[in-house]
Scaffold this active site. Structure first.
Site, PDB file in Angstrom:
ATOM      1  N   HIS A  83       0.794  -1.257   0.090  1.00 39.10           N
ATOM      2  CA  HIS A  83      -0.135   0.034   0.025  1.00 39.10           C
ATOM      3  C   HIS A  83       0.772   1.224  -0.063  1.00 39.10           C
ATOM      4  CE1 HIS A  83       0.056  -0.079   4.597  1.00 39.10           C
ATOM      5  NE2 HIS A  83       0.053   1.190   4.393  1.00 39.10           N
ATOM      6  N   ASP A 219       1.281  -7.726   2.399  1.00 39.47           N
ATOM      7  CA  ASP A 219       1.292  -6.267   2.097  1.00 39.47           C
ATOM      8  C   ASP A 219       2.709  -5.850   1.780  1.00 39.47           C
ATOM      9  OD1 ASP A 219       0.849  -3.421   1.853  1.00 39.47           O
ATOM     10  OD2 ASP A 219      -0.559  -3.429   3.258  1.00 39.47           O
ATOM     11  N   SER A 642       3.928   2.142   8.704  1.00 44.40           N
ATOM     12  CA  SER A 642       3.758   1.179   7.555  1.00 44.40           C
ATOM     13  C   SER A 642       5.193   0.991   6.746  1.00 44.40           C
ATOM     14  CB  SER A 642       2.533   1.569   6.514  1.00 44.40           C
ATOM     15  OG  SER A 642       1.266   1.164   7.140  1.00 44.40           O
TER      16      SER A 642
HETATM   17  N1  ARG Z   1      -4.874   0.358   7.609  1.00 43.56           N
HETATM   18  C1  ARG Z   1      -3.294   0.549   7.080  1.00 43.56           C
HETATM   19  C2  ARG Z   1      -2.774   2.153   7.225  1.00 43.56           C
HETATM   20  O1  ARG Z   1      -3.325   2.871   7.798  1.00 43.56           O
HETATM   21  C3  ARG Z   1      -3.351  -0.043   5.776  1.00 43.56           C
HETATM   22  C4  ARG Z   1      -3.986   0.609   4.609  1.00 43.56           C
HETATM   23  C5  ARG Z   1      -4.160  -0.005   3.425  1.00 43.56           C
HETATM   24  N2  ARG Z   1      -5.253   0.865   2.456  1.00 43.56           N
HETATM   25  C6  ARG Z   1      -6.457   0.015   2.564  1.00 43.56           C
HETATM   26  N3  ARG Z   1      -7.459   0.667   2.186  1.00 43.56           N
HETATM   27  N4  ARG Z   1      -6.544  -1.260   2.549  1.00 43.56           N
HETATM   28  O2  ARG Z   1      -2.189   2.459   6.317  1.00 43.56           O
HETATM   29  N1  ASP Z   2      -1.492   1.271   7.702  1.00 46.13           N
HETATM   30  C1  ASP Z   2      -0.767   2.214   8.647  1.00 46.13           C
HETATM   31  C2  ASP Z   2       0.317   2.826   7.828  1.00 46.13           C
HETATM   32  O1  ASP Z   2       0.496   3.074   6.666  1.00 46.13           O
HETATM   33  C3  ASP Z   2       0.086   1.869  10.111  1.00 46.13           C
HETATM   34  C4  ASP Z   2      -1.074   2.001  10.891  1.00 46.13           C
HETATM   35  O2  ASP Z   2      -1.643   2.939  11.016  1.00 46.13           O
HETATM   36  O3  ASP Z   2      -0.884   1.170  11.980  1.00 46.13           O
HETATM   37  O4  ASP Z   2       1.264   3.635   8.143  1.00 46.13           O
END
Ligand code: ARG
Ligand code: ASP
Length: 719
Positions: A83, A219, A642
């Site tokens: 991502h 990921d 991330s």
């Molecule tokens: N929640 C994770 C972060 O904040 C992964 C995000 C990936 N995006 C998604 N829509 N699946 O970045």
């Molecule tokens: N998914 C998040 C990122 O892109 C990490 C998190 O918020 O835990 O940095």
């Protein structure tokens, strides 16, 4: 009963108080080092950060400003999340070769793809400059003067700090203005795409599984840092060569088990752990609900189009994912704050705080902080809400308005700085618009516009009175019929000629006119009061922090995240999401097959992966006949972490951080070690995909695979 409670308190506090927090790598000696050793770490603080020798920090890279990445070979191979590389992967994708859908693997370095504009930053050194930044500040009478002086000092220190010509310096504040730290950095500008799995692996589970455990997402994506012939940062050139790092992370093949020590090293973006209860109440009851509603409306429109039209799906994939990401997070955050009783816990602490202030005879200095907080948060609520409406509707989620707002800033820059500034800005804008408009579809945006403006007009405390919901649908169709902002060519035409004539043309455009009306109203009615109150709140926050450090000297205070390099540590551990349910800390490929829905846009599984599963063809990466996929731990992480490496007790890579669990998404505001967990993809799954799925042996050969648990002294020596 009371006794039992006390007993629980006594036992849980010492165990859990050793976890949570994002620490400054140069200041680990002492408490942090001891805690890490207690958790099983075998390294010394000096192995993590050192200015005198190479250390782990030399392998940790801020990836394109927003994510983290790590170097995993002596040829600058860079590992981050799928991502995090998503925009780049998308930008190389077309309907003919859709790397998002099918994955991409460079079979040799000549096939690696450049990404104009992408940067990767390494930290050279970390230096406390608090004294110099605060010099002559204390005696100034007003907060505005103080901030002005601080900014002047920052500029002076930043400009005069010793560094090499290719390096940069930047200063950030810690502990809400109580500490200032300068970073010397090196930013590389030639970063190439090397490999990415198909989205059905790299984004498996997509939005349904996002922020959720148990998780099965592979990921990851792979890039490479290129440098000039002197191994220094340089703009893209065919003559550049792979970067030779001071350190790269060896990769452990031994896997993890519950209770193993883990360390996550990266660039967490922003946390707000020291807010008073009034601020948390505002987030839970007012700000989050408004933002959630706005994004939900935008997502619904985009999703409708993306499901019907494959070209729109590619165009909007990245944007949709990022809008959806925080939409979902805010929902989880609100629930988590409520369920964990965060507001009451804060209120109880505030009572304690007030008592302590009085007991220590500090009423004059700190006695009115909480009362002032309460008052200021009461006053700022409607302005903060109006600000969120403007940010979300105009700046973030309606593209025609956000493009228009950039033009509005262009006109402002002409008014304040003249023709030259106008011209420079115009050229940069046109360049970025050229890319942005490729992924813009006016039909989609028109519907988003109508939905979001409707919310704006009915719910923002400040919207221009001349705009009404009754006229909205007429206004919408007129804007999207007539405004030149609906196409790149249109914008180019508006901006041609000298500044004066361009501005004249702009002001005749009905889309621009609307943006200007919204922006002027916001600038007049919201910004001045918001800014004034916010300045006051920041000053209170600084005093509140100072008071806490002074009055509770034994508590464990870590500075809020601010996009600087941090270490967080903990261990591999499951959790109880709710009564009678326990979540194991590791998932397996079997779980992917359980979630598999053929043809589904979130849960499809590539045929080859199914085949590998059926044959149990896991090579050296499986464990007891199974293929581990993801695991969780008690590391305190946030957005920006991330792509951060999960590192074992010896400094080897064991996983790649990418998310947090649903019940713990409130950790940015209230970290609860019992249920806050970070989610990592097991490095063995990453290697399995690269090797067995993609047959990219060229990449595996570059890496250094180790077996720390079985290693005899001999193999250790070789390192
Ligand atoms: N929640 C994770 C972060 O904040 C992964 C995000 C990936 N995006 C998604 N829509 N699946 O970045
Ligand atoms: N998914 C998040 C990122 O892109 C990490 C998190 O918020 O835990 O940095």
């Amino acid at each position: 009963m009371k006794f039992l409670k006390l007993l629980i308190l006594l036992f849980t506090i010492p165990i859990f108080s050793q976890q949570g927090g994002m620490w400054i790598p140069s200041l680990l000696k002492g408490m942090n080092e001891t805690e890490m050793k207690n958790l099983g770490m075998k390294m010394k603080a000096e192995d993590i950060y050192s200015v005198n020798k190479s250390s782990l920090k030399d392998a940790i890279v801020h990836f394109d400003g927003g994510c983290t990445s790590e170097i995993i070979s002596n040829k600058g191979l860079l590992l981050t999340n799928h991502h995090c590389g998503y925009d780049a992967i998308q930008s190389h994708s077309t309907l003919d070769h859709d790397y998002l859908q099918d994955g991409f693997w460079a079979r040799d370095i000549y096939a690696e793809l450049p990404n104009p504009g992408m940067v990767a930053t390494l930290i050279v050194s970390i230096n406390d400059v608090t004294e110099k930044v605060l010099e002559g500040v204390g005696s100034l009478p007003t907060e505005i003067e103080k901030q002005k002086k601080i900014q002047e000092n920052i500029n002076t220190v930043q400009n005069n700090f010793p560094k090499e010509s290719w390096q940069d310096t930047r200063i950030r504040t810690f502990y809400e203005g109580n500490q200032y730290i300068l970073f010397v950095t090196e930013t590389f500008k030639d970063i190439r795409l090397v490999g990415a799995p198909p989205s059905s692996i790299g984004k498996f589970g997509s939005d349904t599984d996002n922020w959720v455990w148990p998780r099965h997402t592979g990921d990851f994506s792979i890039f490479r840092i290129y440098a000039n012939r002197d191994n220094k940062p340089a703009e893209y050139s065919q003559d550049n060569i792979p970067y030779t790092p001071k350190h790269f992370l060896p990769i452990s093949l031994d896997g993890i088990s519950e209770d193993d020590f883990t360390l996550v090293f990266g660039f967490p973006g922003r946390t707000q752990e020291y807010l008073p209860s009034f601020a948390v109440e505002q987030i839970v009851n007012t700000l989050n609900p408004a933002k959630i509603e706005i994004r939900e409306a935008a997502l619904k429109v985009q999703d409708g189009f993306m499901r019907k039209d494959k070209a729109i799906k590619i165009q909007y994939a990245s944007k949709y994912a990022s809008v959806a990401n925080y939409w979902k997070k805010w929902i989880g955050e609100k629930q988590g704050l409520e369920k964990s009783n965060a507001i009451q816990i804060k209120k109880d602490f505030e009572k304690e705080f007030q008592k302590r202030v009085e007991k220590e005879g500090k009423t004059k200095e700190y006695g009115s902080i909480l009362k002032d907080f309460e008052e200021s948060y009461g006053e700022i609520t409607e302005y903060a809400l109006a600000r969120d409406y403007f940010n979300e509707v105009v700046l973030r989620n309606t593209e025609l308005l956000s493009f228009g707002y950039k033009l509005y800033q262009l006109e402002q820059s002409y008014a304040s700085k003249g023709e030259q500034s106008f011209n420079d800005r115009r050229n940069n804008l046109l360049k970025s618009f050229e890319e942005a408009y490729k992924n813009f579809n006016p039909t989609v945006d028109e519907q988003v516009f109508e939905q979001l403006l409707s919310l704006y007009l009915s719910k923002s405390p400040y919207s221009p009175p001349s705009l009404t919901k009754e006229n909205l649908s007429k206004l919408t169709s007129e804007v999207y019929k007539k405004s030149k902002l609906t196409t790149y060519e249109g914008v180019k035409e508006l901006l041609k000629g000298d500044a004066k004539s361009a501005i004249k043309d702009l002001n005749k455009d009905n889309g621009y006119e609307l943006v200007k009306l919204l922006a002027n109203h916001y600038t007049d009615k919201v910004i001045p009061i918001y800014t004034e109150l916010n300045l006051k709140i920041n000053a209170l926050q600084r005093e509140y922090m100072k008071a806490q450090l002074e009055l509770f000297p034994d508590a464990r205070y870590f500075p809020d995240a601010n996009s600087t390099l941090r270490v967080t540590y903990g261990k591999v551990q499951g959790y109880n999401p709710s009564d009678a349910i326990y979540y194991e800390p590791v998932t397996h490929l079997d779980g992917i097959m359980e979630k598999y829905i053929p043809g589904d846009y979130e849960f499809d599984v590539p045929t080859k992966l199914i085949q590998l599963y059926k044959n149990k063809d896991y090579g050296i990466y499986g464990e007891d006949g199974k293929m581990p996929v993801c695991f969780i731990g008690t590391n305190h992480t946030t957005g920006g972490n991330s792509g951060s490496p999960a590192i074992d007790s010896n400094g080897n890579l064991i996983g790649l951080n990418f998310d947090r669990v649903w019940e713990g998404t409130m950790s940015d505001i209230h970290y609860d070690p019992e249920i806050c967990r970070n989610i990592m993809v097991d490095i063995r799954y990453v290697l399995f995909i690269i090797d067995k799925y993609a047959n990219a042996d060229n990449l595996i050969e570059e890496m250094k695979l180790v077996h720390p648990k079985n290693s005899s002294k001999k193999s250790k020596k070789r390192r």
